[in-house]
Scaffold this active site. Structure first.
Site, PDB file in Angstrom:
ATOM      1  N   ASP A 141      65.399  12.794 -59.865  1.00  0.00           N
ATOM      2  CA  ASP A 141      65.927  14.128 -60.097  1.00  0.00           C
ATOM      3  C   ASP A 141      67.351  14.140 -59.531  1.00  0.00           C
ATOM      4  O   ASP A 141      67.677  13.339 -58.661  1.00  0.00           O
ATOM      5  CB  ASP A 141      65.045  15.143 -59.360  1.00  0.00           C
ATOM      6  CG  ASP A 141      65.519  16.570 -59.544  1.00  0.00           C
ATOM      7  OD1 ASP A 141      65.933  16.908 -60.656  1.00  0.00           O
ATOM      8  OD2 ASP A 141      65.477  17.332 -58.571  1.00  0.00           O
ATOM      9  N   ASP A 145      62.165  17.110 -55.905  1.00  0.00           N
ATOM     10  CA  ASP A 145      61.926  18.029 -54.793  1.00  0.00           C
ATOM     11  C   ASP A 145      61.375  19.379 -55.245  1.00  0.00           C
ATOM     12  O   ASP A 145      60.867  20.132 -54.439  1.00  0.00           O
ATOM     13  CB  ASP A 145      63.215  18.242 -53.999  1.00  0.00           C
ATOM     14  CG  ASP A 145      64.328  18.880 -54.836  1.00  0.00           C
ATOM     15  OD1 ASP A 145      64.194  18.887 -56.081  1.00  0.00           O
ATOM     16  OD2 ASP A 145      65.306  19.366 -54.264  1.00  0.00           O
ATOM     17  N   ASP A 164      59.249  19.174 -60.724  1.00  0.00           N
ATOM     18  CA  ASP A 164      59.087  17.715 -60.643  1.00  0.00           C
ATOM     19  C   ASP A 164      57.632  17.295 -60.431  1.00  0.00           C
ATOM     20  O   ASP A 164      57.285  16.132 -60.629  1.00  0.00           O
ATOM     21  CB  ASP A 164      59.933  17.148 -59.490  1.00  0.00           C
ATOM     22  CG  ASP A 164      61.409  17.438 -59.667  1.00  0.00           C
ATOM     23  OD1 ASP A 164      61.896  17.277 -60.796  1.00  0.00           O
ATOM     24  OD2 ASP A 164      62.061  17.837 -58.691  1.00  0.00           O
TER      25      ASP A 164
END
Length: 1057
Positions: free
Chosen positions: A370, A732, A736
């Site tokens: 990410d 985080d 996700d």
């Protein structure tokens, strides 16, 4: 409840507020009636996330036994129990002693099952963490009355809800009425957007658009950071975006695959099963004549005779084979090694939640990361700002260091403007006063209250300072003093406070989408009012008539000057910076003496449409460039990944240009690299054909996917796994979590990560540092190599045990080792050296090698050949010493008959079952260390009760050989001269412990009775060492041959190339 998941459910974002109210049959001023709420609850259920039914405990327990090695052990334990029951008193065994073997096997299996069930139980905690994100109560309109604390679980579609600053959104809702000029919602944990998102009421005329584009919708679990509004509830419970994420997490947990090591061990187990079956069959074929006889009459076999005793005896040999072939201690040693690995990783800030992840990390081929909060800090910061110079054709650019909200993190590069000129004073004043943000420290991390951009502007002001020398020195001293205070939670922004005391705020003109700016009216020290403005650069330039130069002079803005400013703006935007323009206005007309709500001009402030008029005729000051900066250490980590053959792919919810700019900065893409075919929005990528998608993913080099939704992240991870890649996914946010759960190893951020992401992950980074992943991969590779070493050691030892039992059966000898002794060797004496091999030092070039393929053989053909050679020697040595004791008076000068035992011929030993038919055969009692006399009433018992000394010698030779063999396992190919034993002192200690444990069962009478052994004399120990030591020389020769063979292969390949 089926209607909840109906694909034709009403999509609120393309429709006007009036049409939405009509669809839900509700009025804004009245809300739903109590009776209508009950009807809708019957249809839609409660506004809560449902708990998915987990596997029942009995099913979890049964699954732990669905393994070939375990099944063989279960069968072995059952037969052992039956035979122990039928022959409980045979060979002097009685009571508990007879059941030691099945009891130990079953105990091992129960312990393994408990560990397995415990790990499964931890798997679904991510779903519970999602529920923590739901708010408890809301302010809703029912029956025309405002209910201030309605439990959020009681909401139904069509409810009218009021949201204010700080509220957590209780359901997916359509914004109906704006109660303030702006509404901002923090939804980064759901969409990955770095900035709070502006919301409005206008329809979005796209039937199928991504979450980020739904600007008239607010989503459950997100937070209002600015403004207030009235909304219509659209989706509740499992129909919300957060509910869909829960469903995806649950589906991903059902798709969890076995780790590469588990697959290899399962393959090994299946092959071992076939091998054990074949060896057992061969043993029966070789020895059938002992339990099945017949006479041949006229060419036909007749008068068959079957011996049950002999049959059960060979059953015991089959069990011994099973016990010998299976490395029972392997699960325990693997668990111990992985646990030690987790401790090492924890020291490097990688906290492993699931033990098998340690090994999986070692063969990671792709890291899907990410962007927001992982590659970047998720903290906005000013990177650079510019103002005009001494004339309208020159500009001054100031670069700013620091990537966090910590005012002491970095500074302004080459800052020589302590005595700030009028232009820089204007920059500092606007940034400090036209601002409602704050900063606090939660112990480890500096965080913002209010808008992240405004917090970053306040940090810039602290780095700029104040123009007055005396005040500046006072602030510096107070900062030094505050660093010693115990309470560090409140961050004192002394420079900002000075500017706010100097220029008192009297009114605020809030931001709106039309003029794209916000401003404040302030009372200057000289007593007159001034307007301070910040907003979109292009918008401010359109409303600016003048520009301020460095010396504070003001000149009319002309076209060349405007082009210079726009050129600088383009340059900053191309770097992925978010640009804010700064301006002010001196002549305020009716507002020049405004000070309170009672002022005549106050009516204009209530009319938002007049703000553009007030903010006209501005004096342009400069431009600030902000961004969510990349972490400083990421660039090095990306290089390490490249060197280790690991592909890095960035999957983010942020926009394409920002994602590309960050990827260039962290060197995922080199400067000037053509990224066509490497950068896609998720919608673009998902619209491609499957074959083209796989082709793009298989190409080397970095990739970036922007505007990604949770489903897109899952789909990309699933495709990579289908291609045979071992995928690590970092993240985080809540968005996700499904991909973290689906990936081979999910890695969550420990500081900025949501609880949902942490619970869905296999590993948590304590420092949120991307480079910690690379350290963890290196540690994982090292652990795998060490695991490979002890697996080789344990399996080669087991091959030796199988060969020795096979030789015993093939030669027709009495059992030279019983199953309980083999269990002791496999579980206890082999355990410490195997565990110690987990401490082997890592190779220096471990991160310069490509990742191993998940289908790489654990045992290749050459290693297998070495097992057979070493195993054959183990068999010859253990059986040989057994034969020596029975048939030879001395060996290499060592007296073997000092205990007074009777010698027999080898032919007699091979046909010991026919002992009762031998004439004049006698066997004398003999003494063992400690003075104990081994006696037998029947001379034929010399081959059963009397073999206790010979068995002890065989067992001791086996243990000693396995200690020497652990030295061989230090390195797969390197000689002990190159890799001496003291390189791993833990192994030397483990060898001492194992030999100590072996001596314990020999010299403690109770244990000696349980394991069927007796103490040995010094001369007998010398014999054991002489017979055992050659295993080192044999493997050294094999290693030498292996090295030569590999060199020849490399030379041959080089010639062909």
């Amino acid at each position: 409840m089926e209607e909840i998941f109906d694909e034709k459910a009403f999509k609120a974002w393309p429709w006007s507020v009036e049409q939405c109210l009509k669809e839900y049959k509700v009025k804004l001023e009245k809300g739903l009636s109590t009776s209508e709420v009950e009807i809708r609850r019957e249809r839609y259920g409660w506004n809560e996330l449902t708990k998915e039914k987990g596997k029942p405990l009995w099913k979890l327990v049964l699954e732990q036994f669905d393994d070939m090695l375990v099944k063989i052990l279960l069968v072995a334990a059952f037969i052992s129990f039956v035979l122990a029951y039928l022959h409980g008193n045979e060979n002097g065994e009685s009571g508990f002693e007879a059941y030691v073997e099945p009891f130990v096997i079953v105990l091992i299996l129960i312990l393994n099952a408990i560990v397995g069930v415990w790990q499964e139980g931890n798997a679904e905690k991510a779903l519970e963490a999602l529920k923590e994100m739901q708010c408890d109560s809301v302010k809703a309109l029912r029956d025309g009355y405002l209910v201030p604390d309605l439990p959020s679980r009681e909401l139904v579609p069509g409810d009218i809800v009021e949201l204010r600053v700080g509220d957590k959104v209780p359901a997916d809702m359509r914004v109906a009425v704006m109660k303030t000029s702006t509404l901002r919602v923090e939804q980064s944990s759901l969409t990955g957007e770095a900035m709070p998102v502006l919301k409005g009421t206008n329809p979005i005329f796209l039937d199928d658009c991504e979450l980020q584009a739904k600007e008239n919708m607010v989503f459950a679990g997100t937070t209002v950071v600015n403004g207030s509004c009235i909304c219509i509830v659209v989706n509740i419970g499992m129909c919300t975006e957060i509910g869909k994420i829960q469903t995806q997490i649950h589906e991903a947990s059902l798709e969890e695959n076995e780790t590469p090591l588990k697959k290899k061990l399962d393959e090994f187990g299946n092959r071992l099963t076939v091998a054990i079956g074949l060896i057992c069959l061969m043993v029966w074929i070789i020895n059938y004549k002992y339990f099945l006889t017949w006479e041949v009459v006229d060419g036909w076999p007749l008068n068959f005779q079957f011996s049950f005793d002999k049959c059960t005896y060979y059953f015991k040999i089959a069990i011994a084979l099973a016990v010998a072939a299976i490395p029972e201690g392997l699960p325990a040693v693997i668990t111990t090694c992985l646990a030690l690995g987790t401790r090492k990783m924890a020291q490097k800030n990688a906290i492993v939640r699931k033990l098998p992840s340690v090994e999986t990390l070692g063969c990671t081929t792709v890291i899907c990361s990410d962007k927001t909060g992982t590659l970047t800090t998720n903290q906005m910061s000013v990177t650079e700002f510019f103002t005009l110079g001494l004339d309208a054709t020159t500009s001054r650019i100031f670069r700013v260091e620091g990537t966090t909200y910590d005012p002491n993190d970095g500074g302004i590069v080459d800052w020589k403007c302590s005595d700030m000129d009028a232009n820089l004073q204007a920059v500092a004043e606007i940034c400090a006063v036209c601002n409602d943000a704050g900063i606090f420290c939660d112990g480890r991390l500096f965080r913002a209250t209010g808008l992240p951009t405004e917090a970053a502007l306040k940090v810039l002001v602290e780095k700029m300072g104040v123009p007055e020398t005396e005040v500046r020195n006072k602030i510096r001293n107070s900062k030094l003093l505050s660093s010693y205070l115990i309470d560090c939670n409140t961050v004192k922004l002394a420079c900002c406070e000075w500017w706010n005391r100097r220029s008192k705020k009297v009114a605020t003109l809030e931001f709106d989408r039309v003029r794209k700016s916000m401003s404040v009216i302030v009372r200057e020290p000289r007593g007159h009012n001034r307007l301070l403005v910040k907003g979109a650069v292009e918008s401010l330039l359109e409303r600016s008539s003048h520009v301020q130069l460095a010396d504070g002079s003001v000149i009319p803005i002309d076209e060349p000057c405007k082009q210079l400013l726009l050129l600088r703006l383009l340059d900053m935007s191309s770097k992925g910076l978010r640009c804010l323009g700064l301006a002010y206005k001196e002549e305020l007309g009716d507002f020049s003496d405004y000070y309170t709500d009672n002022h005549p001009a106050h009516k204009m402030l209530l009319d938002h449409s007049s703000y553009s008029i007030i903010e006209s005729g501005l004096i342009f000051v400069g431009v600030i460039g902000l961004r969510d900066p990349p972490r400083e250490e990421v660039h090095r980590a990306i290089e390490d990944c490249r060197g280790a053959g690991i592909k890095v792919m960035v999957i983010t919810g942020d926009n394409k240009s920002t994602a590309e700019a960050i990827c260039r900065e962290i060197r995922l893409f080199s400067e000037g690299e053509d990224i066509r075919g490497k950068s896609f929005t998720s919608k673009e990528f998902m619209s491609l054909s499957r074959s083209l998608q796989l082709d793009i993913l298989s190409k080397p080099g970095g990739k970036v996917f922007s505007r990604a939704e949770p489903k897109h992240k899952q789909d990309i991870v699933r495709m990579l796994k289908d291609m045979g890649e071992v995928v690590a996914m970092t993240g985080d946010g809540v968005n996700d979590a499904p991909a973290l759960k689906l990936a081979d190893i999910g890695i969550a951020m420990g500081i900025t990560g949501t609880e949902v992401a942490k619970e869905a992950s296999d590993m948590v980074l304590a420092d949120d540092n991307f480079s910690s992943i690379v350290s963890a991969v290196a540690e994982g590779r090292s652990i795998y190599n060490n695991m490979k070493a002890f697996i080789r050691y344990m399996i080669s030892s087991n091959v030796g045990e199988v060969v020795s039992i096979f030789f015993t059966a093939a030669l027709g000898l009495p059992e030279c080792m019983i199953p309980v002794q083999l269990l002791w060797v496999n579980l206890v004496t082999d355990g410490p050296p195997a565990t110690a091999l987990g401490f082997n030092p890592a190779d220096v070039d471990i991160m310069q090698k490509p990742p191993r393929k998940s289908n790489d053989a654990l045992i290749n053909s050459w290693i297998f050949f070495r097992y057979i050679v070493i195993g054959s020697y183990v068999g010859i040595a253990t059986v040989g010493v057994f034969i020596l004791w029975y048939t030879r008076a001395s060996f290499l000068g060592i007296n073997l008959v000092e205990d007074g035992h009777t010698l027999v011929q080898l032919s007699q030993l091979r046909h010991w079952g026919e002992c009762s038919s031998w004439s004049n055969y006698t066997a004398s009692p003999y003494t063992v260390v400690g003075g104990r006399l081994i006696t037998f009433s029947n001379p034929c018992d010399y081959f059963s009760v009397g073999k206790v000394k010979a068995m002890t010698l065989s067992l001791s030779v086996l243990v000693a050989i396995e200690m020497f063999n652990s030295l061989n396992a230090l390195s797969e190919d390197n000689s002990l001269i190159q890799m001496p034993p003291w390189r791993n002192p833990w192994l030397l200690l483990a060898m001492v412990v194992s030999l100590g444990l072996h001596c314990l069962i020999l010299y403690v009478p109770i244990l000696a009775n349980v394991f069927g052994v007796v103490p040995l004399s010094l001369s007998e120990w010398l014999l054991v060492l002489l017979v055992s030591a050659p295993v080192v020389l044999i493997d050294e020769v094999l290693k030498f041959v292996g090295r030569r063979r590999r060199r020849l292969l490399l030379v041959t390949k080089a010639k062909k190339a």
